[in-house]
Scaffold this motif. Sequence first.
Motif, PDB file in Angstrom:
ATOM      1  N   ARG A  19      10.388  -9.599  13.004  1.00  0.00           N
ATOM      2  CA  ARG A  19      10.157  -8.174  12.770  1.00  0.00           C
ATOM      3  C   ARG A  19       9.118  -7.976  11.667  1.00  0.00           C
ATOM      4  N   ILE A  20       9.259  -8.723  10.600  1.00  0.00           N
ATOM      5  CA  ILE A  20       8.311  -8.600   9.491  1.00  0.00           C
ATOM      6  C   ILE A  20       6.920  -9.057   9.929  1.00  0.00           C
ATOM      7  N   GLY A  21       6.841 -10.143  10.678  1.00  0.00           N
ATOM      8  CA  GLY A  21       5.558 -10.619  11.179  1.00  0.00           C
ATOM      9  C   GLY A  21       4.864  -9.590  12.065  1.00  0.00           C
ATOM     10  N   GLU A  22       5.638  -8.943  12.916  1.00  0.00           N
ATOM     11  CA  GLU A  22       5.068  -7.897  13.774  1.00  0.00           C
ATOM     12  C   GLU A  22       4.582  -6.714  12.943  1.00  0.00           C
ATOM     13  N   GLU A  23       5.331  -6.353  11.923  1.00  0.00           N
ATOM     14  CA  GLU A  23       4.940  -5.251  11.048  1.00  0.00           C
ATOM     15  C   GLU A  23       3.647  -5.595  10.308  1.00  0.00           C
ATOM     16  N   ILE A  24       3.509  -6.844   9.888  1.00  0.00           N
ATOM     17  CA  ILE A  24       2.269  -7.276   9.239  1.00  0.00           C
ATOM     18  C   ILE A  24       1.094  -7.134  10.209  1.00  0.00           C
ATOM     19  N   GLY A  25       1.313  -7.500  11.463  1.00  0.00           N
ATOM     20  CA  GLY A  25       0.268  -7.371  12.473  1.00  0.00           C
ATOM     21  C   GLY A  25      -0.154  -5.926  12.683  1.00  0.00           C
ATOM     22  N   ARG A  26       0.822  -5.034  12.792  1.00  0.00           N
ATOM     23  CA  ARG A  26       0.501  -3.611  12.956  1.00  0.00           C
ATOM     24  C   ARG A  26      -0.245  -3.083  11.740  1.00  0.00           C
ATOM     25  N   ASN A  27       0.196  -3.491  10.571  1.00  0.00           N
ATOM     26  CA  ASN A  27      -0.440  -3.054   9.333  1.00  0.00           C
ATOM     27  C   ASN A  27      -1.882  -3.547   9.268  1.00  0.00           C
ATOM     28  N   SER A  28      -2.105  -4.787   9.643  1.00  0.00           N
ATOM     29  CA  SER A  28      -3.463  -5.342   9.622  1.00  0.00           C
ATOM     30  C   SER A  28      -4.375  -4.608  10.595  1.00  0.00           C
ATOM     31  N   GLU A  29      -3.841  -4.236  11.747  1.00  0.00           N
ATOM     32  CA  GLU A  29      -4.625  -3.460  12.715  1.00  0.00           C
ATOM     33  C   GLU A  29      -5.000  -2.104  12.142  1.00  0.00           C
ATOM     34  N   GLN A  30      -4.069  -1.471  11.450  1.00  0.00           N
ATOM     35  CA  GLN A  30      -4.372  -0.179  10.825  1.00  0.00           C
ATOM     36  C   GLN A  30      -5.467  -0.330   9.781  1.00  0.00           C
ATOM     37  N   TYR A  53      -8.481   5.180  -0.371  1.00  0.00           N
ATOM     38  CA  TYR A  53      -7.145   5.179  -0.955  1.00  0.00           C
ATOM     39  C   TYR A  53      -6.113   4.694   0.067  1.00  0.00           C
ATOM     40  N   HIS A  54      -6.233   5.171   1.301  1.00  0.00           N
ATOM     41  CA  HIS A  54      -5.284   4.788   2.349  1.00  0.00           C
ATOM     42  C   HIS A  54      -5.388   3.288   2.657  1.00  0.00           C
ATOM     43  N   ILE A  55      -6.599   2.764   2.685  1.00  0.00           N
ATOM     44  CA  ILE A  55      -6.788   1.326   2.921  1.00  0.00           C
ATOM     45  C   ILE A  55      -6.107   0.526   1.817  1.00  0.00           C
ATOM     46  N   GLU A  56      -6.302   0.951   0.585  1.00  0.00           N
ATOM     47  CA  GLU A  56      -5.679   0.232  -0.538  1.00  0.00           C
ATOM     48  C   GLU A  56      -4.153   0.285  -0.453  1.00  0.00           C
ATOM     49  N   ARG A  57      -3.603   1.435  -0.087  1.00  0.00           N
ATOM     50  CA  ARG A  57      -2.148   1.553   0.072  1.00  0.00           C
ATOM     51  C   ARG A  57      -1.639   0.625   1.167  1.00  0.00           C
ATOM     52  N   LEU A  58      -2.364   0.565   2.281  1.00  0.00           N
ATOM     53  CA  LEU A  58      -1.973  -0.317   3.374  1.00  0.00           C
ATOM     54  C   LEU A  58      -2.049  -1.786   2.962  1.00  0.00           C
ATOM     55  N   LYS A  59      -3.056  -2.135   2.179  1.00  0.00           N
ATOM     56  CA  LYS A  59      -3.177  -3.515   1.711  1.00  0.00           C
ATOM     57  C   LYS A  59      -2.033  -3.878   0.770  1.00  0.00           C
ATOM     58  N   HIS A  60      -1.652  -2.939  -0.093  1.00  0.00           N
ATOM     59  CA  HIS A  60      -0.517  -3.196  -0.988  1.00  0.00           C
ATOM     60  C   HIS A  60       0.776  -3.346  -0.186  1.00  0.00           C
ATOM     61  N   TYR A  61       0.936  -2.508   0.827  1.00  0.00           N
ATOM     62  CA  TYR A  61       2.114  -2.600   1.685  1.00  0.00           C
ATOM     63  C   TYR A  61       2.138  -3.941   2.418  1.00  0.00           C
ATOM     64  N   ARG A  62       0.965  -4.380   2.890  1.00  0.00           N
ATOM     65  CA  ARG A  62       0.886  -5.677   3.577  1.00  0.00           C
ATOM     66  C   ARG A  62       1.251  -6.810   2.615  1.00  0.00           C
ATOM     67  N   ASP A  63       0.812  -6.697   1.377  1.00  0.00           N
ATOM     68  CA  ASP A  63       1.174  -7.707   0.373  1.00  0.00           C
ATOM     69  C   ASP A  63       2.684  -7.757   0.176  1.00  0.00           C
ATOM     70  N   ASP A  64       3.314  -6.578   0.119  1.00  0.00           N
ATOM     71  CA  ASP A  64       4.771  -6.528   0.000  1.00  0.00           C
ATOM     72  C   ASP A  64       5.439  -7.166   1.216  1.00  0.00           C
ATOM     73  N   LEU A  65       4.886  -6.902   2.389  1.00  0.00           N
ATOM     74  CA  LEU A  65       5.434  -7.500   3.604  1.00  0.00           C
ATOM     75  C   LEU A  65       5.282  -9.018   3.603  1.00  0.00           C
ATOM     76  N   MET A  66       4.185  -9.510   3.060  1.00  0.00           N
ATOM     77  CA  MET A  66       3.995 -10.958   2.984  1.00  0.00           C
ATOM     78  C   MET A  66       5.049 -11.592   2.076  1.00  0.00           C
ATOM     79  N   ILE A  67       5.399 -10.908   1.006  1.00  0.00           N
ATOM     80  CA  ILE A  67       6.472 -11.386   0.124  1.00  0.00           C
ATOM     81  C   ILE A  67       7.796 -11.387   0.887  1.00  0.00           C
TER      82      ILE A  67
END
Length: 85
Positions: A19-30, A53-67
């Motif tokens: 589930r987390i891996g799929e969420e990372i994929g969706r986030n990366s596509e965004q 700003y939105h790109i930076e927020r998505l990147k931070h969220y992706r970092d959290d997902l990687m953790i």
Amino acid sequence: MNINKDVVAIENALDEFVRIGEEIGRNSEQIETYEAKKYVENVQGIENESITYHIERLKHYRDDLMIDKARAETVVREAFEHYYS
């Protein structure tokens, strides 16, 4: 009885990892979509700070997902180790 609990624990851990891996994929596509949009706007001479700003927020969220993914991987490993011990 413990074997069944172990199998369920493994399945749950794997489900969370996937589930987390799929969420990372969706986030990366965004992120890619917004970066493409930002590029087009920059070429047109438009500076849209909200996209940046939105790109930076998505990147931070992706970092959290990687953790979270690393933690989930640890849980999967522990579940398998417990099963095979």
